[in-house]
Each structure stands twice: as structure tokens, then as C-alpha cells.
Design a protein around this motif. Structure first.
Motif, mmCIF file in Angstrom:
data_model
loop_
_atom_site.group_PDB
_atom_site.id
_atom_site.type_symbol
_atom_site.label_atom_id
_atom_site.label_comp_id
_atom_site.label_asym_id
_atom_site.label_seq_id
_atom_site.Cartn_x
_atom_site.Cartn_y
_atom_site.Cartn_z
ATOM 1 N N SER A 1 0.765 -1.116 0.102
ATOM 2 C CA SER A 1 0.084 -0.009 -0.063
ATOM 3 C C SER A 1 0.858 1.279 0.047
ATOM 4 C CB SER A 1 -0.867 -0.051 1.323
ATOM 5 O OG SER A 1 -1.753 -1.178 1.192
ATOM 6 N N ARG B 1 0.996 4.280 -3.019
ATOM 7 C CA ARG B 1 0.782 5.812 -2.791
ATOM 8 C C ARG B 1 2.021 6.577 -3.372
ATOM 9 N NH1 ARG B 1 -1.491 3.245 1.705
ATOM 10 N NH2 ARG B 1 -3.677 3.417 1.886
ATOM 11 N N ARG C 1 -5.695 7.500 3.964
ATOM 12 C CA ARG C 1 -4.645 6.502 3.237
ATOM 13 C C ARG C 1 -4.194 5.312 3.992
ATOM 14 N NH1 ARG C 1 0.242 8.735 4.020
ATOM 15 N NH2 ARG C 1 0.383 10.938 4.442
ATOM 16 N N GLU D 1 -2.559 2.282 5.507
ATOM 17 C CA GLU D 1 -1.794 1.073 4.931
ATOM 18 C C GLU D 1 -1.209 0.204 6.184
ATOM 19 O OE1 GLU D 1 0.831 2.848 7.388
ATOM 20 O OE2 GLU D 1 2.160 2.889 6.064
ATOM 21 N N ARG E 1 -4.316 -1.754 -3.483
ATOM 22 C CA ARG E 1 -5.029 -0.461 -3.661
ATOM 23 C C ARG E 1 -6.318 -0.197 -2.932
ATOM 24 N NH1 ARG E 1 -5.452 3.665 -8.728
ATOM 25 N NH2 ARG E 1 -6.026 5.508 -7.380
#
Length: 782
Positions: free
Chosen positions: A24, A28, A165, A167, A354
Motif C-alpha cells: 500500500s 501511494r 490512506r 496502510e 489499492r
């Protein structure tokens, strides 16, 4: 291909990126780079913690590094000449944090799990330390684990989560914080929890950190071994060199050497830079460059290459290419860039990862709610265990490592075998090659004329004729003269004394050698001189049938010999073609030579298809026509092969010596031998098999264990998966992926296919015949 012929492309910027911990994270950073106008293209690599960036025109690498840093991952631009990956201290840092976390966690584990496992110990703690004091100690020690060795997970994971976002670090942060905060409530405000739900999970939070740090440490060590190829290459360049200045010799740093400097090389030392020998004779071990173990002779004017090893003789050389212009620096750049390449197969990984972490978060919430509302008592405790287990066990570390770590090992191993991957994705494409199309001259053949046959007339002796021929050719500048002189030298024959040589343009030459009149030339010259070669006509016909150039030799007006001059087939070419055909690959040959010469070579080597008398541009047309049946690899050695190398699905450039860093192909064979084609194919095949194994494990691990973590086995066993066990399984999955990739370090040059047909043509030095007019020496075609 000469150095001046080399094709150069702009050197990409290499960023060292910290904080990359899973697929991940890579996704990004990749998306941040792809969205920037400063970047033409980029490849982010989890295994090397780096990004290779092709900058847009006018862009600055430092600005791109700032862009990545703004995305949440600290990045620095690797300075020119610094080829070492910025991971050298990673293993030591993880080891230190693991040991600190383990020391702090051990008492927590003993206090909590010991009490569960041994009732006597539970009663002993209650009578002595007290259960409340036991929980206070666990709280303090676990808090230290989270804020000291485990703080990195929170410093990276929490900001990523808040920024939308999430991860891998976000999952660890959520899981450990949930277990810790629940335990804090159970310890200091148990009345807020339902009856029977005041269990503490301090040991789970602490053990999760310990096991993940252990996995990271083992993973870093394994990745260090995977990247050992570059480290070994860097070690090949000596730190200092002995420079001659104003009649004195002094040691200076290698980085301070300038073109033109005179360098003294002791026996057993490595050459610091590229250059030529000025004085001395000896041998050099160039196996690091070509993969070939046999030493290479070095004398005045011979090229020497940085990193290669001088033999038992002292040499004096002059520097020509220094710093980042040396062959060694070029090889390191190629390996470094290849290791950071993304294969097409990684697109699948990118698409999955993703959405993977958000899906895991949703599954963790679903598992928690399901246990909370539908699970048996204590439902809140069960909900916490299920939610934390899902968060921890589903970290996508193994997914992110599955492909890049295999590329990292394979490209390094390829460099050690003399196969340089200028484009790492060639690893994937090479596996599916349907046809290998070889250039002839300089690829399947040596690329220079050699004396391949010598038929002697009655009344003459082989060695004496060869001496006279060598004497006559000694002062000639004709390309064929060298073939005669080399043949004489190989047999230890000194050229005769040449007192008078006259070149006959378009016909040959005449000379007075050792007091005898020698005439060497074509058949028309001999007919004009009235010299009868009828007795040697059978040999002439044999040479012509094999498309060899026939040279006539007369001595004192009598027919003495006919010689065959040919571009010798490389000794390994037959085995290369036989081995590739045994793998089901079709073989084609394309050459600018005349059809008889091409057909002769094709017959000896058993080539499937032959294309003769082709111009450089037409070679590309041949490649495109062959692509109708499947992917094509083209193997060539010269700048005239560039169009075909570019048109092929895989361009394989024959390197060798100082032009090894040429950028004319997707794959470069540093050894300059076609045997590297087989090595490249086997390396591709085994690497792709290794990658598929890694992907099956990485994805299969999550597919199987996420349902287990959610509680799928509870109806059958009455047990939930412990978060600590989940952390161990997650750490182990990454270590297994990296360990599997390390097996590629054992890939070697494949054994040739068993010869079931006629043996490969052998190139031999001409020897005296048993009978007059017989042909000696191997007869190979041009």
C-alpha cells in the motif's frame, strides 16, 4: 560496437525512500509520482526502498524528492556516484528495537500467559504480587513497548489513517492500540465493562510489536542478502591507487584519479579505473565482468577494466574512463535500475493492494460487530480479539515483497553470470520468447577471418609453407594477413624473412621470403602467371562448397598450397542453439553475408530459418515478420543491429570488454558470448516461477487466514485466533517470501543440451596432412 557507437539515454534520478513497509505504501508513492508533471515515468520498489524516476524535461530530482516527502514518505535524492542503497542500517535498527521490545515484553508475557497456563502460578501471583499490581506492571511495560520500539508504527500509521490512506502501519497501530486501550479500561475502570469482560490484553499488544519487529529484522537481513550483488560489485573497486607523478609514486583515493593519470598495478591488485596497459605483460581475471573464469592476456595497448583482477605480473596503465564513466560503475547502475523495475505482473498486485487495506478495515469492523451482537459471552472480549486478529494478520507486507525481492535477487545473480538486465521487465518477457533470431558475424561467429584450412601440394611441407606465407603477409595491411599470422603464431612458427614485398591490388601479393619467390592471391592471378593448381582442385571445390574464401599460394613458380579463410564459428554456438531448440524455441539467423556463406553456417548449426544479404534496416523487417508467430528475441553485437534490437520483443546486445555498459538492448551479455542467451532464458524462467510461488503464498495466506481470524473455526474448535499468533503468522509470511526469492542466488549457467545429432564444428589449428593435397584443420564457413 565501439565506445563511440554506444547509445546513451539520460540517467534516471534514484530516490531513497524511507517508511515503505508494504504494498500500500508503494502504491501511494507511485500514484504521487505518476500525478506529477515533474515525472515522465517512475518505478517504486519495496525491496530496495527506492524509486527510479525518469524526470520530465527541466525537472529537478530534489523537487521530486520533496514531492514524495510531502506524500508522507521521507525521500532523498541519491547523489551522483553513490550507488549503494540506503538500507545498510535498516537491519541493525530493527534488531535493536526487537531486542528492546522483547526484554520489555517478556515479563508481561510471563505474568499474563503464565497465570493462564499454570493455576498454581496464578494463585502464587495473587498471594504475593497481587492481581491488580500484576496488571499495573503489565500496563507500564506495554506502554513502554508501544511508545519506544513500537512508536514507528504509530508515527507512520496514524497520519496515514487520518489522511484517508491507511496502510500496513495503520493496521498495526489500530490493532495494538485497540488491545492496549481495552486493557487500560479493564485495569483502571472495569466497572464500565460488562460482567466477565474485564480481561486484559496487554500481552497481545506487546507481543504483536515484538513479533512484527522480529519479522522486519529477519526480512531486512534477507533483503540485505538479496542486495548483496551490488555490495560485492562496490567492493571490487579499490579505495586507493598508486599514481605516478613527476617521477614519484604515491597513493591517492580512487575518486581523485583523472583521465590520463599513470597508474602502477601490483600483482594481485584490482584495476581502479578503465584504461590501457602502457608497460608490462601478464594476465587479468575478468570473471566479474564476463563470468568467464579463464584469465585474459594483457600487454602494451590492451584495455583493462575497473574491478578486474591483475595476475602475477606488475603492470603500468593509463587511465581513460574514471568515476561514473567506468564499466564497473555502469554495471552497478544497470543492476540498480533493474532491481527497481516493475514487472507487468505487478499491475495485478497494485490493483488488489489499492483496495486491500480499506477492505480489511471493513472486515475487521464486521467481525467485531458480529461477535458483539451474535457471539457468546463475553461477547465484547470476543469482538475485540476477532477485530485485532483481522487487522494484524492481514497486513499486505508479503504481497508487496512477492515480486520486487525476486527481481532484486535475479538481477544481481544475472550480473554475476555476465547477464545484465538493462530493463528489469525483460525478466518476464524473456520467458515467453517463441523465436531467437541471431545476427551471424560476431555473434554466432568470432567476427574476424581465420585460417580454417590449408591443403598442401606434393613436394611441400606444411609448416614451411605456413612460414613462407606468414613472412609474405608480415608487412601486408590486408585483413586476411592477420589470419595467416595468427595461425603461424599458434603453431609456434616464426615468419620467414621478407626482403621484398609487392602488393598486387585486387589480386594478391608477391614477396621474396627466405630467398624463395612467394606468390599469394586469387585464382585469376595464378592463371595469369601460368601456374597449374589442377592437383589441388578437389580441395578448392571443398572449400568453395563451404562458402570459404580460397587463397592460392605458389612458391618459386609452383603450386604449393590452397588455403581457406573463414570467419570461425564460435565453439559454443552449436550447444547454445541445440539447448534453445530443446526448450522448444525456434532459431533464426539474419546476416548481411551472401547466401552461400549464411547457408553453410546454418547447416552446421542446424538453424531453422536463414535470412541472408539483409541490410540493417531489413533486419528489423525480418524481426517484425517473425513476430507474427510469437515474441522474438534478437541477438546482435553491432550498432548496425540497433534497428533489429529495438524492433524485437527482447533485444539482447552482445557486450564484451569496455563496451559492456552499452545501452543497445534490453539484456546485455557482458561475456560477449551467445551462451549468455541460454543463461538469460533460464534466469527468466526460474525467476517467473519463483514470483508465481511468492504470489500464490502471499495471496493464499490472506485468503485462508482472514476468515480464520474472523472466527470461522470457532464453531468447530471453540477457539479464536490469538492476535499474537496472527502477528507471528504475518511476520513469517514476509520472511518466507524473501527466503524463497533468495533461492535464485543458486541459479547457475545451465548445462548444455545433450548432443544427439552431429557434433558441433570444432575450430582447430591447421596441421600437416598425411597425404599431399589433403585438407587439414576444421573447415568452417563464414
Amino acid at each position: 560496437m565501439t565506445d563511440s557507437d554506444q547509445i546513451h539515454v539520460p540517467t534516471p534520478a534514484i530516490l531513497d525512500v524511507s517508511g515503505l513497509s508494504c504494498a500500500s505504501c508503494v502504491g501511494r508513492v507511485q500514484r504521487a509520482l505518476d500525478a506529477s508533471d515533474l515525472v515522465h515515468s517512475a518505478r517504486v520498489n519495496l525491496a530496495t526502498h527506492s524509486a527510479v524516476v525518469d524526470l520530465a524535461e527541466g525537472a529537478d530530482g530534489k523537487d521530486v524528492a520533496d514531492l514524495v516527502t510531502a506524500a508522507g514518505y521521507a525521500a532523498t535524492l541519491r547523489e551522483e556516484g553513490d550507488n549503494a542503497p540506503a538500507q545498510q542500517n535498516e537491519s541493525a535498527a530493527y534488531r535493536r528495537n526487537f531486542l528492546i521490545a522483547a526484554i520489555l515484553t517478556l515479563p508481561v508475557f510471563v505474568l499474563e500467559m503464565g497465570a493462564h497456563a499454570f493455576p498454581q502460578f496464578h494463585h502464587y501471583l495473587g498471594a504475593t504480587l497481587g492481581h491488580d499490581n500484576s496488571r499495573y506492571i503489565q500496563f507500564v511495560l506495554t506502554a513502554l513497548v508501544l511508545i519506544w520500539p513500537g512508536r514507528g508504527f504509530y508515527l507512520k500509521g496514524v497520519p496515514a489513517l487520518l489522511a484517508g490512506r491507511p496502510e500496513m502501519n495503520s493496521l498495526v497501530s489500530l490493532g495494538t492500540f485497540a488491545a492496549f486501550s481495552y486493557s487500560v479500561v479493564a485495569t483502571f475502570a472495569a466497572s464500565l465493562l460488562p460482567a466477565g469482560a474485564d480481561n486484559v490484553y496487554f500481552e497481545a499488544a506487546a507481543v504483536i510489536i515484538v513479533l512484527i519487529l522480529l519479522g522486519r529484522w529477519l526480512e531486512a537481513r534477507a533483503k540485505g542478502q538479496a542486495g548483496a550483488a551490488i555490495a560485492r560489485l562496490l567492493e571490487l573497486q579499490p579505495a586507493t591507487a598508486r599514481i605516478e607523478t613527476e617521477g614519484q609514486i604515491k597513493d591517492i583515493p580512487t575518486a581523485a584519479i583523472l583521465p590520463g593519470d599513470i597508474i602502477h598495478i601490483r600483482p594481485g591488485e584490482r584495476f581502479a579505473v578503465d584504461g590501457v596497459v602502457l608497460r608490462g605483460r601478464g594476465f587479468a581475471d575478468e570473471s566479474m565482468l564476463t563470468g568467464e573464469a579463464l584469465p585474459v592476456a594483457k600487454e602494451e595497448g590492451a584495455p583493462v577494466t575497473s574491478g578486474t583482477l591483475n595476475g602475477a605480473s606488475a603492470l603500468v596503465m593509463q587511465a581513460e574512463r574514471v568515476g561514473r564513466d567506468t564499466v564497473l560503475a555502469g554495471i552497478i547502475r544497470l543492476v540498480d535500475e533493474a532491481q527497481a523495475t516493475k514487472l507487468p505482473i505487478e499491475n495485478l498486485v497494485d490493483r488488489i493492494t489499492r483496495i486491500f487495506v480499506p477492505v480489511v478495515l471493513v472486515l475487521a469492523v464486521i467481525a467485531g460487530l458480529a461477535w458483539l451482537f451474535f457471539g457468546p459471552e463475553p461477547s465484547l472480549s470476543h469482538a475485540l480479539v476477532a477485530m485485532v486478529s483481522v487487522l494484524i494478520i492481514a497486513c499486505p507486507c508479503a504481497m508487496g515483497l512477492a515480486v520486487p525481492v525476486s527481481i532484486m535477487v535475479a538481477s544481481g545473480r544475472g550480473a554475476e553470470l555476465g547477464v545484465l538486465l538493462r530493463k528489469g521487465d525483460a525478466l518476464q518477457r524473456m520467458e515467453n520468447i517463441h523465436t531467437v533470431c541471431f545476427d551471424k558475424t560476431g555473434t554466432l561467429t568470432i567476427g574476424r577471418p581465420e585460417l580454417s584450412g590449408l591443403a598442401i601440394a606434393a613436394g611441400f611441407e606444411h609448416d614451411k609453407v605456413l612460414r613462407l606465407m606468414a613472412g609474405a603477409e608480415a608487412t601486408s595491411e590486408h585483413p586476411l594477413a592477420g589470419a595467416v599470422l595468427r595461425a603461424a603464431e599458434e603453431r609456434g612458427i616464426e615468419p620467414g624473412l621478407n626482403l621484398d614485398m609487392e602488393a598486387l591490388p585486387g589480386s594478391g601479393l608477391r614477396a621474396l621470403v627466405d630467398g624463395r619467390r612467394v606468390l599469394i592471391g586469387n585464382e585469376a592471378l595464378m592463371q595469369a602467371e601460368g601456374i597449374d593448381f589442377t592437383p589441388l582442385q578437389p580441395s578448392v571445390k571443398g572449400f568453395v562448397a563451404e562458402a570459404q574464401s580460397v587463397i592460392f599460394v605458389a612458391v618459386d613458380g609452383l603450386a604449393a598450397a590452397v588455403s581457406a579463410i573463414a570467419d570461425q564459428i564460435r565453439p559454443e554456438s552449436y550447444n547454445v542453439i541445440t539447448t534453445l531448440k530443446a526448450r522448444g524455441i525456434r532459431i533464426a539467423m539474419v546476416t548481411g553475408d551472401a547466401k552461400p556463406a549464411a547457408d553453410a553456417v546454418a547447416k552446421l548449426l542446424r538453424v531453422d530459418q536463414v535470412y541472408a544479404q539483409t541490410l540493417p534496416g531489413e533486419k528489423a523487417d525480418v524481426v517484425q515478420s517473425l513476430q507474427a508467430d510469437g515474441p522474438v528475441a534478437f541477438v546482435g553485437d553491432g550498432i548496425n543491429d540497433a534497428p533489429a534490437l529495438a524492433s524485437a520483443d527482447i533485444g539482447i546486445a552482445m557486450g564484451g570488454g569496455n563496451n559492456v555498459a552499452t545501452e543497445a538492448g534490453d539484456i546485455i551479455l557482458a561475456s560477449g558470448s551467445p551462451a549468455g542467451v541460454v543463461t538469460a532464458y533460464e534466469l527468466s524462467r526460474k525467476t517467473m516461477r519463483n514470483i508465481r510461488q511468492n504470489l500464490v503464498w502471499a495471496f493464499g495466506y490472506n485468503v485462508l487466514l482472514i476468515p480464520v481470524a474472523m472466527g470461522a473455526l470457532y464453531p468447530f474448535t471453540g477457539m479464536l485466533l490469538s492476535p499474537a499468533l496472527g502477528a507471528g503468522a504475518m511476520a513469517l509470511s514476509s520472511v518466507l517470501v524473501v527466503s524463497n526469492a533468495l533461492r535464485l542466488r543458486r541459479v547457475g549457467s545451465p548445462a548444455p543440451a545433450t548432443q544427439t545429432a552431429s557434433p558441433a564444428p570444432q575450430v582447430t589449428t591447421p596441421k600437416a596432412p598425411e597425404k599431399p593435397a589433403s585438407c587439414c584443420g576444421g573447415k568452417t564457413a563464414s
